[in-house]
Design an enzyme around this catalytic site. Structure first.
Site, PDB file in Angstrom:
ATOM      1  N   ASP A 205       0.854  -1.176   0.000  1.00 14.45           N
ATOM      2  CA  ASP A 205       0.000   0.000   0.000  1.00 14.45           C
ATOM      3  C   ASP A 205       0.899   1.238   0.000  1.00 14.45           C
ATOM      4  OD1 ASP A 205      -2.437   1.509   0.281  1.00 14.45           O
ATOM      5  OD2 ASP A 205      -1.895   1.799   2.385  1.00 14.45           O
TER       6      ASP A 205
ATOM      7  N   ASP B 168      -7.178  -2.034   4.153  1.00 12.92           N
ATOM      8  CA  ASP B 168      -6.199  -3.068   3.792  1.00 12.92           C
ATOM      9  C   ASP B 168      -6.491  -4.404   4.474  1.00 12.92           C
ATOM     10  OD1 ASP B 168      -4.583  -1.395   2.170  1.00 12.92           O
ATOM     11  OD2 ASP B 168      -3.710  -0.515   3.969  1.00 12.92           O
TER      12      ASP B 168
ATOM     13  N   ASP C 136      -1.710  -0.817   6.118  1.00 14.54           N
ATOM     14  CA  ASP C 136      -1.875  -0.332   7.491  1.00 14.54           C
ATOM     15  C   ASP C 136      -3.276   0.152   7.816  1.00 14.54           C
ATOM     16  OD1 ASP C 136      -1.785   2.093   5.973  1.00 14.54           O
ATOM     17  OD2 ASP C 136      -1.258   3.168   7.816  1.00 14.54           O
TER      18      ASP C 136
END
Length: 644
Positions: free
Chosen positions: A320, A515, A511
């Site tokens: 990410d 996600d 995080d």
């Protein structure tokens, strides 16, 4: 006094220990059988001890055999086959204490796995409990969020979480959607635009018209997706299971051949005594515990041994952007005064006004002024313009700090276009445009070095999966050396991308709440847990507890080192056992001597497995390289910040 402060913690630990034993009666029964059998020996009743321990071991073997048959019917098999054979053979030749040890290792290992699975499911389910529970109707009445119907008008107070999906009724709003979409910068919403549940409102109350019930809103959909991804994840085959079947077949083959050639059935038992599964049951877990302990000392929590195995074999890494490759918070990267004015003065004026705002960009401006040692004057008569900025009097002049729309209203002049990948805060002084400050969510200084280290560790493909816009995502990815960028992704899109990724296994790092599903779906999910959401940490297999992405590369190296040590210790144990089996097959190793020799094999396996507690030379060299590159990147970032 010291004793009293320690007693509650001791009682809590012991309470958890006893509860765990009571939840697993077979483990408790195994320990009790050992105690009673030992007591019988001490009072001169060895025959009774043998009968008791042997009978209990046979019962455990029968229970395991039933489960083994069910597994065989479903097409899976593993260490249970070897354990059942070992218990039966050791009881048959009178080595009943060895049989009890095998029972304890087997049932204890199953209990640990069950506890880990139960905890994972409990933590994943607890995400639902953290969803918004209460909502405020526009009339002021507080109600359960489940009672909100489509069309209801809700009041969302400053810094509250939006309870259900809806649309903004009037005015403008500044929302923090970072836990949902990964976008670190606040999102400005106009009247009539969509507002997502789970977003955090800014500093002004807003009115929202519900467009979905709580169960159908964005936050709950993300949680359900995480649960589904976890449940659909393919089961992982343990290292010991992959070795147990061929080792068992080899042992039975040698034992059968010895019996056939010698016409002596005791040869069969003598061979199987030294074919106990201890090298497989003990060696790999000891190595994994060593690796997990060493990872924990470095700020990385590996939740189970399967994750450590997958880390060692990772071939594709997906990351990410916000909070993972970047810090997740905006930082001032440039101060640009108009007409050649003093940058320090512009920063001082902006910080003086922004001290009255709780906006993330405002905090970043104040932090930059403090970090640079810029004297910040006092501001008076401050007034916040919702979702646009702040106006105040500073040193006898009126200063407006905020969005392009606010400054255009004050100056009548169009604001400049922000630089690539940046947000801009504009400043006007006494109705004249004074300049702007550029803010970006900058990459972590260790990000590029971490990507390079992953590639050196055998990762062939690296990509960015983010809910951010493509322009910002590509800008950050280019800075850290990643070419494959997938932007504007919803949580389901991320899950689909990870499931389709090749080569496998696939590692995913994130995080945010958004996600959680993809971390659960990946072969090994890694959460940046220092400031990340609990949803991500609970769905992940690995949690990095410190704000340092380079720990990801170190975790991969720990996994590779641990796997090498585990294979080596298993190989040592299997080789020694095969050697002893051949000696026993030739008739030179009585059962009682073989049982003692098997303990030597166990000690050798454990001793070698403990090497996983120490890093190898390659790992130390990589760690030094990462530390050096990180220090160099930090120095370059500081130099760049001072020039801007």
């Amino acid at each position: 006094m010291l004793y009293k402060t320690r007693e509650p913690a001791y009682e809590r630990v012991m309470g958890r220990f006893w509860r765990a034993l009571l939840d697993h009666p077979v483990v408790l029964a195994t320990l009790a059988t050992g105690l009673v059998g030992g007591a019988l020996h001490l009072v001169g009743q060895p025959f009774a001890a043998r009968v008791l321990v042997s009978a209990f071991a046979v019962l455990v073997a029968l229970q395991q055999a039933r489960g083994m048959v069910e597994d065989l019917r479903s097409g899976s098999y593993g260490i249970d086959l070897l354990a059942v054979t070992a218990i039966g053979s050791t009881v048959a030749v009178g080595e009943y204490w060895a049989a009890l040890v095998v029972c304890l290792m087997l049932t204890g290992g199953e209990a640990l796995e069950e506890l880990a699975e139960r905890r994972a499911r409990r933590e994943l389910t607890s995400l639902l409990e953290r969803a918004p529970r209460r909502a405020h109707l526009a009339s002021g009445e507080e109600v359960d969020v489940e009672t909100v119907e489509v069309g209801d008008h809700l009041l969302v107070r400053p810094f509250e979480t939006v309870p259900v999906d809806g649309v903004l009724v009037a005015g403008t709003a500044s929302l923090d959607e970072s836990s949902l979409t990964g976008e670190s910068l606040p999102v400005h919403v106009e009247a009539g635009e969509a507002v997502l549940s789970g977003a955090v409102n800014g500093g002004a109350a807003i009115e929202v018209r519900a467009t979905a019930r709580a169960a159908d809103s964005q936050y709950q959909r993300i949680v359900r997706l995480a649960v589904q991804a976890q449940e659909s994840k393919a089961p992982f085959v343990r290292l010991a299971d992959r070795v147990a079947v061929p080792f068992t077949l080899l042992a039975l083959g040698i034992a059968g051949a010895a019996w056939a050639l010698s016409a002596d059935p005791t040869r069969f038992a003598e061979v199987l005594v030294v074919a106990t599964p201890c090298p497989l049951i003990i060696a790999a877990p000891v190595a994994f515990l060593g690796g997990m302990s060493r990872a924990a000392r470095g700020g990385v929590i590996v939740k189970h041994s399967g994750a450590l195995e997958q880390l060692a074999r990772v071939r594709t890494a997906a990351l990410d952007k916000t909070g993972t490759l970047t810090f997740g918070t905006p930082r001032v990267t440039g101060v640009h005064p108009a007409d050649g004015a003093d940058p320090e003065h512009l920063l001082a004026l902006a910080a003086a006004v922004e001290r009255f705002s709780t906006h993330p960009l405002a905090r970043a401006i104040v932090e930059r002024a403090v970090a640079d040692g810029v004297p910040v004057p006092d501001a008076f008569d401050a007034a916040e313009v919702p979702a646009r900025g702040v106006r105040a009097q500073v040193d006898g002049v009126e200063v407006a700090v905020g969005s392009a729309r606010l400054v255009e209203e004050v100056t009548g002049r169009a604001a400049p276009v922000p630089p690539n990948g940046a947000s801009v805060v504009h400043v006007a002084v006494d109705g004249r445009y004074a300049g702007h400050l550029a803010l970006t969510d900058v990459p972590r200084p260790e990000a590029r070095a971490t990507i390079d280290a992953l590639r050196r560790a055998g990762v062939r493909s690296v990509m960015v999966l983010t809910g951010d816009g493509a322009r910002v995502a590509r800008h950050v990815a280019a800075q850290v050396g990643i070419d494959d960028v997938r932007a504007d992704l919803l949580p389901q899109d991320k899950v689909d991308a990870v499931r389709a990724a090749r080569p496998r296994p696939v590692l995913m790092v994130g995080d945010g709440v958004n996600d959680a599903p993809v971390l659960a779906a990946a072969d090994v999910g890694v959460a940046m847990g220092a400031r990340g959401s609990s949803a991500a940490s609970e769905s992940a297999d690995v949690v990095i507890l410190v704000e340092d992405l380079s720990r990801l590369a170190r975790a991969v190296h720990v996994g590779r080192r641990t796997m090498r040590v585990a294979w080596q210790s298993i190989s040592i144990g299997v080789a020694m056992s095969v050697g002893l089996m051949l000696v026993a097959a030739a008739g030179f190793l009585p059962a009682i001597v073989g049982a003692w020799m098997q303990e030597v094999v166990d000690l050798a396996c454990i001793g070698w497995a403990l090497l996983a507690l120490r890093p190898g030379r390659a790992e130390l060299s990589e760690a030094q390289r990462l530390a050096g590159e990180r220090e160099r990147a930090v120095a370059e970032a500081r130099a760049l910040a001072s020039r801007s």
